[in-house]
Motif scaffolding. Structure first.
Motif, PDB file in Angstrom:
ATOM      1  N   PRO A   1       0.806  -1.216   0.000  1.00  0.00           N
ATOM      2  CA  PRO A   1       0.000   0.000   0.000  1.00  0.00           C
ATOM      3  C   PRO A   1       0.844   1.272   0.000  1.00  0.00           C
ATOM      4  CG  PRO A   1      -0.852  -1.538   1.608  1.00  0.00           C
ATOM      5  CD  PRO A   1       0.432  -2.110   1.104  1.00  0.00           C
TER       6      PRO A   1
ATOM      7  N   MET B   1      -6.901  -0.372  -5.094  1.00  0.00           N
ATOM      8  CA  MET B   1      -7.590  -1.522  -4.523  1.00  0.00           C
ATOM      9  C   MET B   1      -7.453  -2.736  -5.448  1.00  0.00           C
ATOM     10  SD  MET B   1      -8.928  -1.055  -1.661  1.00  0.00           S
ATOM     11  CE  MET B   1      -8.790  -2.557  -0.765  1.00  0.00           C
TER      12      MET B   1
ATOM     13  N   LEU C   1      -4.010  -4.061  -5.207  1.00  0.00           N
ATOM     14  CA  LEU C   1      -3.817  -4.731  -3.919  1.00  0.00           C
ATOM     15  C   LEU C   1      -4.448  -6.111  -3.912  1.00  0.00           C
ATOM     16  CD1 LEU C   1      -4.363  -2.011  -1.178  1.00  0.00           C
ATOM     17  CD2 LEU C   1      -2.305  -3.326  -1.609  1.00  0.00           C
ATOM     18  N   MET C   2      -5.663  -6.186  -4.459  1.00  0.00           N
ATOM     19  CA  MET C   2      -6.351  -7.477  -4.479  1.00  0.00           C
ATOM     20  C   MET C   2      -5.616  -8.471  -5.374  1.00  0.00           C
ATOM     21  SD  MET C   2      -8.906  -7.363  -2.460  1.00  0.00           S
ATOM     22  CE  MET C   2      -8.203  -6.200  -1.342  1.00  0.00           C
TER      23      MET C   2
ATOM     24  N   CYS D   1      -2.787  -9.701  -3.326  1.00  0.00           N
ATOM     25  CA  CYS D   1      -3.210 -10.715  -2.346  1.00  0.00           C
ATOM     26  C   CYS D   1      -3.379 -12.071  -3.020  1.00  0.00           C
ATOM     27  CB  CYS D   1      -4.536 -10.322  -1.703  1.00  0.00           C
ATOM     28  SG  CYS D   1      -4.390  -8.990  -0.525  1.00  0.00           S
TER      29      CYS D   1
END
Lengths: 297, 331
Positions: free
Chosen positions: B277, B295, B298-299, B302
């Motif tokens: 982030p 976002m 980031l996803m 992940c």
């Protein structure tokens, strides 16, 4: 003579036992006992780094006094950390126990659901969850949690409709708005409960069936008492997990402080924090043994 | 009582009394209730995953449309993932994850088994005290001891012996093991690694449930304890080894706290992911993490992070799910 020989084998066996645990004991001393004492010393001293390593100067309780009385920042985070655990703990224990009871029964699709419900165990013990459920730090305005559960239920309306007392409806609201986080935190606990359920002797259930006990009675008089030790283990695990989770505001602030090299103050706050945690855990475990286990077994 | 008789005489449901009918109804109601609970919780578990997948696939153009979240107008399979892989330093990160974390997980699995076998099978003086110490290692988190560990690792010593040598002769033999694998491997080798206490506890529970006769027999035949352990006890412990392995691998894979304290570069994937982030703005992406573009990346990050563990899980889940039934914990 014979007894002597027997004792010889016993002492040989005990020596072998010590041999097996020797590496662990060495690890315990080197990587556990010594660091704990050092950390206590750090919290009571001024720590500074120089070329020769670390210099410490004893200053007594100064850091504790500063952190708790003067800075004011910690006491508030401390309060948040403790209250959030107190509401999470019963829910997590409840969710994982219900899940384990269900997954332990035989029904169609059980393998599928088990595989699904163990997914959080695989994924959720860490940062992915932090990113998914970020509630602290710089991301507070952007929580996925909010987008996940925020517009799904409007709990306050339901609570108002049912005319619940404010305390309970607040609790329910808090629980539901964090339901994703809570269920995703119950993975390992479910596994522990399922493992625990296997060791309940089936003869007890057979006997209760003959006696004509209902399922409800069966749960309260057989399953729940037999699980009491596993429940304790789950409670301890949950508490340790929640108190040390990086989503815990206290740990978050400690992490920043630690990264800044502020070793003495960090140690002091950590010691205070975990002493408090220890006391809370002690009280909860005592209350659990006193009021639940004693009553049912 | 009634149901028991009925099932014995195998009469069809024709002779149902109202009481048994109520019971049947209750059973049906219960299975409906069960399926509702299962679906509800299943939904809660799947929702974030699906959210991650669809968000990571959103193309830049589709960020404008905030209404269509679940089915982006235009799927963009690659670009978010490309940025995520770059931000995660995926190749280097994967290598150091394997080198530091996975190796230490394997060491931990072995060393914990040895310690647990000692606890479960032998009687020795002060055993209760040792068990108490073991319990302490479960209770006290790494956060408490990380600072002294970092300090000690910068000048590795054994009970102050090397420091004494340094004082007397002026020769400093204390190696700095920070930023090397030894910081991770040494504690794991001595069963003091990441959550070793819990792993030892699971092992102990299982070893205690193994019938001791076979080992006694091997013992009588003159096999030493180490031989008995390796040849007899370990081969029948596949179940518990699998459980422990899965836990240990996952915990190590997700560990970023220890590695971010021990290392100053060459981070494993988990650390890169926590830094993502903050790192994305330096790569020219929006500063606000809540921005849909960030976002999405980031996803994607992940997902590529959990991918290796997910693949392992898919392969072992069959045995893992069975093994939990057979490990059995009595507390």
């Amino acid at each position: 003579m014979r007894k002597n020989k027997h004792r010889g084998i016993e002492s040989l066996k005990s020596r072998y036992g010590l041999m097996f645990i020797a590496p662990w004991f060495l690890g315990f001393i080197l990587f556990f006992a010594i660091p704990i004492i050092q950390s206590l010393l750090f919290s009571l001293s001024d720590v500074s780094l120089n070329n020769d390593g670390l210099a410490t100067k004893f200053v007594g309780l100064q850091h504790y006094r500063y952190a708790l009385l003067q800075s004011g920042a910690y006491t508030q985070t401390l309060g948040t950390a403790v209250t959030s655990l107190l509401y999470q703990l019963p829910i997590i224990v409840l969710i994982s126990m219900v899940l384990a009871l269900i997954l332990n029964q035989k029904f169609r699709g059980r393998t599928f659901f088990r595989a699904l419900f163990f997914l959080p165990v695989i994924i959720a013990t860490g940062i992915v969850m932090d990113i998914l459920f970020m509630t602290t730090g710089s991301m507070s305005d952007s929580t996925v949690n909010e987008s996940l559960s925020g517009n799904m239920f409007d709990v306050s309306d339901i609570a108002a409709f049912l005319d619940l007392p404010a305390g309970i409806s607040d609790y329910v609201e808090k629980a539901i708005s964090n339901i994703f986080d809570l269920i995703w935190s119950s993975g390992i606990q479910t596994v522990l409960f399922i493992a625990g359920l296997q060791s309940v002797p089936t003869s007890l259930y057979e006997a209760s069936k003959v006696e004509g006990a209902t399922k409800w009675e069966e749960f309260w008089f057989i399953t729940f008492p037999s699980l009491s030790q596993v429940t304790l283990l789950v409670m301890i695990y949950t508490m340790v997990e929640q108190f040390t989770s990086s989503r815990n505001p206290m740990i978050d602030s400690m992490y920043t402080l630690m990264k800044g090299g502020n070793y003495d103050e960090t140690s002091a706050v950590l010691w205070f924090y975990f002493a408090l945690v220890g006391i809370i855990m002690g009280i909860l475990i005592w209350a659990y043994n006193r009021f639940l286990v004693k009553r049912w077994s | 009582m009634l149901t028991a008789k009925k099932s014995l005489s195998l009469t069809p449901a024709k002779s149902e009394t109202p009481k048994t009918r109520a019971r049947h109804l209750g059973k049906h109601a219960y299975s409906v209730f069960r399926i509702i609970i299962l679906l509800a919780i299943g939904f809660v578990i799947l929702y974030p995953l699906l959210y991650m997948i669809t968000t990571s696939l959103r193309s830049r153009a589709s960020f404008m449309n905030s209404v269509r979240v679940w089915l982006p107008e235009k799927l963009d399979m690659a670009s978010n993932y490309k940025v995520a892989l770059e931000a995660l330093h995926y190749k280097e990160g994967l290598i150091s994850s394997l080198k530091y974390e996975m190796v230490s997980a394997v060491l931990e699995i072995c060393s914990c088994a040895i310690a647990a076998y000692g606890f479960a099978r032998f009687k020795f003086p002060f055993k209760r005290l040792f068990m108490g110490m073991l319990f302490l290692t479960i209770l006290i988190p790494d956060t408490m001891i990380i600072i002294p560990r970092v300090v000690n690792n910068s000048q590795l010593d054994f009970l102050g012996i090397l420091a004494l040598v340094n004082k007397l002769t002026g020769i400093d033999l204390r190696p700095n093991v920070l930023d090397t694998g030894w910081t991770f491997w040494l504690p794991s080798l001595l069963a003091a690694g990441l959550r070793s206490g819990i792993l030892i506890f699971i092992y102990i529970q299982f070893f205690k449930s193994l019938p001791a006769e076979l080992e006694e027999a091997a013992w009588m035949d003159g096999a030493g304890p180490i031989r008995t352990f390796i040849r007899i006890a370990l081969p029948s412990s596949g179940v518990v080894i699998l459980t422990v392995t899965v836990f240990s691998l996952i915990w190590h894979w997700n560990d970023y706290f220890l590695s971010s304290m021990y290392l100053t570069g060459d981070y494993p994937l988990a650390v890169w992911l926590t830094m993502m982030p903050k790192q994305l703005p330096t790569m020219g992406h929006p500063l606000v993490p809540s921005h849909p573009e960030t976002m999405a990346i980031l996803m994607a990050g992940c997902l590529v992070f959990i991918l290796p563990m997910l693949i392992i899980y898919i392969f072992v889940q069959r045995w893992f799910i069975e093994s939990i039934d057979r490990v059995g914990i009595t507390g």
